[in-house]
Design a protein around this motif. Structure first.
Motif, PDB file in Angstrom:
ATOM      1  N   TYR A 303       0.817  -1.210   0.000  1.00  0.00           N
ATOM      2  CA  TYR A 303       0.000   0.000   0.000  1.00  0.00           C
ATOM      3  C   TYR A 303       0.857   1.269   0.000  1.00  0.00           C
ATOM      4  CZ  TYR A 303      -4.141  -2.783   1.158  1.00  0.00           C
ATOM      5  OH  TYR A 303      -5.179  -3.690   1.134  1.00  0.00           O
ATOM      6  N   TYR A 304       0.311   2.300  -0.634  1.00  0.00           N
ATOM      7  CA  TYR A 304       0.777   3.677  -0.496  1.00  0.00           C
ATOM      8  C   TYR A 304      -0.435   4.508  -0.107  1.00  0.00           C
ATOM      9  CZ  TYR A 304       5.113   2.408  -2.867  1.00  0.00           C
ATOM     10  OH  TYR A 304       6.312   1.819  -3.200  1.00  0.00           O
ATOM     11  N   ARG A 306      -2.063   7.771  -0.022  1.00  0.00           N
ATOM     12  CA  ARG A 306      -1.871   9.012  -0.762  1.00  0.00           C
ATOM     13  C   ARG A 306      -2.678  10.155  -0.170  1.00  0.00           C
ATOM     14  NH1 ARG A 306      -4.055   9.516  -6.705  1.00  0.00           N
ATOM     15  NH2 ARG A 306      -5.566  10.895  -5.697  1.00  0.00           N
ATOM     16  N   SER A 364      -3.585   4.001  -2.891  1.00  0.00           N
ATOM     17  CA  SER A 364      -3.455   4.069  -4.346  1.00  0.00           C
ATOM     18  C   SER A 364      -4.278   5.195  -4.934  1.00  0.00           C
ATOM     19  CB  SER A 364      -3.817   2.726  -4.967  1.00  0.00           C
ATOM     20  OG  SER A 364      -3.509   2.709  -6.343  1.00  0.00           O
ATOM     21  N   CYS A 499      13.338  10.498   0.063  1.00  0.00           N
ATOM     22  CA  CYS A 499      12.279  10.142  -0.887  1.00  0.00           C
ATOM     23  C   CYS A 499      11.910  11.268  -1.831  1.00  0.00           C
ATOM     24  CB  CYS A 499      11.046   9.642  -0.131  1.00  0.00           C
ATOM     25  SG  CYS A 499      10.366  10.854   1.051  1.00  0.00           S
ATOM     26  N   ALA A 524       4.158   5.960   3.404  1.00  0.00           N
ATOM     27  CA  ALA A 524       4.425   4.575   3.051  1.00  0.00           C
ATOM     28  C   ALA A 524       3.532   3.659   3.892  1.00  0.00           C
ATOM     29  CB  ALA A 524       5.901   4.249   3.266  1.00  0.00           C
ATOM     30  N   GLU A 525       3.611   2.361   3.634  1.00  0.00           N
ATOM     31  CA  GLU A 525       2.663   1.404   4.182  1.00  0.00           C
ATOM     32  C   GLU A 525       2.613   1.393   5.697  1.00  0.00           C
ATOM     33  OE1 GLU A 525       1.581  -2.945   2.669  1.00  0.00           O
ATOM     34  OE2 GLU A 525       3.546  -2.854   3.621  1.00  0.00           O
ATOM     35  N   HIS A 543       6.145   9.942   3.037  1.00  0.00           N
ATOM     36  CA  HIS A 543       6.840   9.416   1.861  1.00  0.00           C
ATOM     37  C   HIS A 543       6.373  10.129   0.599  1.00  0.00           C
ATOM     38  CE1 HIS A 543       9.276   6.598  -0.281  1.00  0.00           C
ATOM     39  NE2 HIS A 543       8.266   5.957  -0.854  1.00  0.00           N
ATOM     40  N   TRP A 545       6.562   9.375  -3.805  1.00  0.00           N
ATOM     41  CA  TRP A 545       6.880   8.343  -4.791  1.00  0.00           C
ATOM     42  C   TRP A 545       6.383   8.797  -6.169  1.00  0.00           C
ATOM     43  CZ3 TRP A 545       3.166   8.139  -1.082  1.00  0.00           C
ATOM     44  CH2 TRP A 545       1.852   8.009  -1.484  1.00  0.00           C
ATOM     45  N   GLU A 557       2.102   3.089  -9.410  1.00  0.00           N
ATOM     46  CA  GLU A 557       3.204   3.492  -8.544  1.00  0.00           C
ATOM     47  C   GLU A 557       4.513   2.790  -8.901  1.00  0.00           C
ATOM     48  OE1 GLU A 557       0.427   2.044  -7.529  1.00  0.00           O
ATOM     49  OE2 GLU A 557      -0.640   3.286  -6.067  1.00  0.00           O
ATOM     50  N   GLU A 559       8.800   2.597  -7.158  1.00  0.00           N
ATOM     51  CA  GLU A 559       9.524   2.839  -5.911  1.00  0.00           C
ATOM     52  C   GLU A 559      11.033   2.949  -6.157  1.00  0.00           C
ATOM     53  OE1 GLU A 559      10.261   4.281  -3.197  1.00  0.00           O
ATOM     54  OE2 GLU A 559       8.395   3.462  -2.387  1.00  0.00           O
ATOM     55  N   GLU A 564      13.157   1.937   0.893  1.00  0.00           N
ATOM     56  CA  GLU A 564      11.925   1.161   0.835  1.00  0.00           C
ATOM     57  C   GLU A 564      12.174  -0.127   0.045  1.00  0.00           C
ATOM     58  OE1 GLU A 564       8.970   1.877   2.232  1.00  0.00           O
ATOM     59  OE2 GLU A 564       9.721   3.733   3.125  1.00  0.00           O
TER      60      GLU A 564
END
Length: 758
Positions: A303-304, A306, A364, A499, A524-525, A543, A545, A557, A559, A564
């Motif tokens: 997961y991200y 957002r 996402s 990042c 981030a996750e 984070h 990305w 996405e 990375e 990460e």
């Protein structure tokens, strides 16, 4: 009302004061930290001129300060109000300004993130007025040259320290030093000349010119020595330890400043803040392990979380795309650009832990939220609805929960590799933007790295791997030199960053080879807790990305940040066994399988319960900050009035015997009422004149003076409580004459008191 030239140094002193003010103000304007900084010098000049007039008046000190406050508020409101759109009437401008200030104060007291650059402009304007008035006051009412000049220097040093752009601010600082020494030298000469004239001491009239020349030479010598001193890049460990201890409290202030003024275009980035409308590059990052939120979501993918999308790059920072802020109803479709066959909907439950935050997060591509919100969106008839960020109508409290439906991509590597490069016009216009100043070697490097492959996916993977291999992860990378492009500096010089740098470099290089890309920011996750079934997201999980656009599949996405784990997709062609997006049935799905593009869009969250905490619309919530500010203002005013009343009667007198306290209060109020005790006065003569000014307290004034005389020249008790009783009876009369009758007489609405000679 006039100012004697022999007391102030004539026009030369005023010119030096204005010059010092303008050097500090123009240094601030040169930073371009926010818009409309050009009004700051005008506000400062206004404050200086008003200060000169008030200092030369016969009003008591406290009254001139009140006048300065009123004039300053009026002048600042006028100039700041002129920055609003021309089609707004002044009533609307004042209301809008008050509303924005109250909202910012509410965010400040509730831990929110200030995103209104206008508040920064208002505070700078207020500071300019205060410094200018202070300079005039301590020049023309009291001769305290260092108190007048030093604040301008402190402001100039702070501005120069925190600015890392290409403007030559050191010139302003050097100019200030020369002007300040000239001003201080002249002020002290004027002060000594007055003393010498009073004491009938002979002196050379040309002394002032000699001091000015000496001050100028001294200032130049200091500047030359400072420029000639060698710099050191390796301070001793003891000095470093002391600096760390001293700097720790200042770091806290800097973090609060970043929170309250996150939209200011500062060059230094001390705290990564994914909630700002801009994302500045360069500087260091200092984040703690403070829990931000828990997110309940199925543990089936990477997961991200957002919050924001950035699209415009200028070489030093990213900015949000141009769009409109629209209301978003609970459960309404937030983004039409996520309805693709390769995506699937999951629902997350977010528990917030930091009060005051407003940005809403989602995995996402967030598609719908279960609460009323505001969304910054692209609104164009030629392109689908696209959301850049979503914020709650009211700041979130600690413990607040909300649910969000997101569509996550399940496209594997072969699928993405086979997509076309027929990008829509709206994608090309926004997500291929690059500044004209981008060095050619950045474009050449990207072209060389991606030359061996043809598909955008493979090109993106090569860029991703190159950054993971060559850039060292560092939270305190070298500072960005003035005039340099950040990505160019990162790739070819420092090769150290975190990042923000990794994501920026990949987006810029992808765009340079014709691949639409954008920078996403959020978290981030985090750490997954299998027992509770939640992801614990902390502050240091903040984070950034890159996301690449694939026609028919939307934004995907990547990375490049080496700290990460690599983001791996199923790729049979490369014999990669791991799958980034497996396809088991989603237990927490909030919708059926994705619909075909021809079918009408169904509400994503119609089955979700109402939020645990009742929410109101944005319009309904506007009264809350205003009410809070009103309450705080009334409380602060009451506290200030009480403190002023206490200080006026007791400051410096509490340790004296009761008789001396009463007599001291008479002396203090007599000075404020225009009849101070002078050297040739006897206590009885002075008492008679004071009683003429405050006739209804005549009896009590006489008793206090009598007790004072007995205690001083007889054998009276200096602690006689009758003095306090007499003052208690006289207090109301003195305050009434000071605060009311004086004003009426100045306005010609009350008869003048008879003078002592009448």
């Amino acid at each position: 009302m006039s100012i004697a030239p022999e007391k102030t140094g004539g026009w030369s002193t005023l010119i030096l004061l204005i010059s010092m003010l303008l050097t500090s103000a123009f240094a601030l304007v040169a930073t371009e930290w926010t818009e409309h900084l050009g009004i700051v010098p005008w506000i400062g000049v206004g404050g200086l001129l008003i200060g000169v007039l008030l200092a030369a008046s016969s009003f008591p000190d406290w009254l001139t300060h009140v006048f300065s406050l009123v004039y300053g508020l009026t002048w600042t409101t006028l100039l700041v109000g002129n920055t609003f759109p021309d089609d707004l009437v002044w009533t609307d401008r004042i209301y809008a300004l008050a509303n924005r200030i109250s909202t910012w104060v509410y965010q400040a007291f509730t831990g929110g993130t200030g995103q209104d650059a206008l508040i920064f402009l208002v505070l700078l304007s207020a500071l300019a007025w205060i410094l200018a008035y202070n300079a005039a006051w301590n020049t023309y009412r009291h001769t305290r040259p260092w108190v007048a000049a030093l604040p301008f220097g402190i402001v100039s040093v702070i501005i120069t320290h925190y600015y890392t752009g290409s403007a030559p601010l050191i010139r302003y600082l050097g100019s200030y030093l020369v002007l300040a020494l000239l001003y201080v030298g002249q002020a002290y000469v004027m002060k000594r000349e007055r003393i010498w004239r009073k004491e009938r001491v002979a002196f050379d009239p040309k002394l002032n010119g000699g001091v000015l020349r000496s001050s100028f030479v001294l200032a130049l010598a200091v500047i030359i020595v400072a420029l000639a001193l060698p710099s050191t890049s390796s301070p001793s460990s003891s000095v470093s330890d002391v600096w760390q201890r001293v700097n720790t409290p200042w770091k806290i202030i800097e973090e609060e400043w970043q929170r309250l003024f996150s939209s200011v275009h500062a060059q230094r980035v001390e705290v990564l803040d994914p909630f700002s409308s801009t994302l500045s590059l360069g500087g260091s990052s200092s984040l703690e392990e403070t829990p931000v939120m828990d997110i309940r979501a199925p543990d089936i993918t990477r997961y991200y979380w957002r919050t924001s999308i950035f699209a415009t790059y200028d070489g030093r920072r990213w900015a949000l795309p141009t769009g409109s802020v629209v209301p978003l109803a609970a459960g309404a479709l937030a983004d039409a650009n996520v309805d693709t066959p390769s995506r699937r909907t999951i629902t997350q439950t977010v528990t917030n832990y930091l009060p005051g935050r407003q940005m809403l997060v989602g995995a996402s591509q967030p598609a719908a939220f279960d609460r009323e919100a505001r969304a910054l969106v692209r609104t164009s008839e030629r392109s689908p609805l696209e959301v850049y960020r979503v914020s709650s109508g009211l700041p979130l409290a600690a413990g607040d929960q909300y649910r969000v439906a997101s569509r996550i991509s399940q496209a594997d590597a072969p699928t993405l590799r086979q997509t076309s490069t027929d990008y829509p016009d709206w994608i090309r216009q926004t997500y291929l933007q690059l500044p004209d100043s981008l060095p050619q070697r950045v474009r050449d490097l990207a072209a060389g790295l991606t030359a061996p492959v043809d598909s955008p996916y493979d090109k993106a993977k090569l860029l991703e791997q190159y950054l993971r291999d060559t850039i060292t992860y560092d939270l305190t990378p070298p500072g960005l030199p003035g005039g340099r492009d950040y990505v160019d500096f990162l790739l070819f010089d420092s090769q150290r960053g975190y990042c923000n740098g990794y994501a920026s470099a990949m987006v810029v290089m992808a765009r340079s080879v014709g691949i639409p890309a954008r920078l996403a920011s959020g978290y981030a996750e985090g750490e997954y807790d299998p027992e509770r079934g939640v992801f614990r997201v902390r502050e240091n999980n903040a984070h950034s990305w890159p996301e690449i656009y694939f026609p028919g599949h939307g934004w995907v996405e990547f990375e490049p940040t080496v700290s990460e784990d690599p983001l791996v997709r199923s790729d049979p062609d490369q014999e990669q066994a791991s799958e980034e997006f497996p396809e088991p049935p989603l237990a927490d799905d909030s919708s059926e399988d994705p619909q075909s593009p021809d079918e009408p869009e169904a509400p994503l969250m119609e089955d979700l319960p109402e939020p645990a905490t009742a929410q109101t619309s944005t319009a309904e919530g506007w009264w809350r900050p205003s009410l809070l500010v009103a309450i705080l203002t009334v409380a602060a005013s009451a506290a200030l009035a009480a403190g002023g009343w206490w200080a006026a009667e007791n400051w410096g007198l509490r340790r004296l015997p009761t008789v001396e306290q009463g007599y001291g209060r008479l002396l203090r109020f007599g000075r404020w009422l225009g009849r101070p005790l002078q050297g040739a006065d006897t206590p009885l003569e002075w008492m008679r004149d004071l009683s003429t000014i405050v006739p209804d307290a005549r009896e009590h004034i006489a008793r206090i003076v009598e007790l004072h005389a007995i205690a001083q020249f007889g054998r009276g008790d200096p602690r006689d409580p009758e003095a306090i009783a007499a003052w208690d009876h006289a207090r109301a009369s003195f305050w009434r004459h000071l605060l009311w009758d004086q004003w009426l007489r100045r306005l010609g609405l009350a008869s003048q008191q008879p003078t002592p000679d009448d």
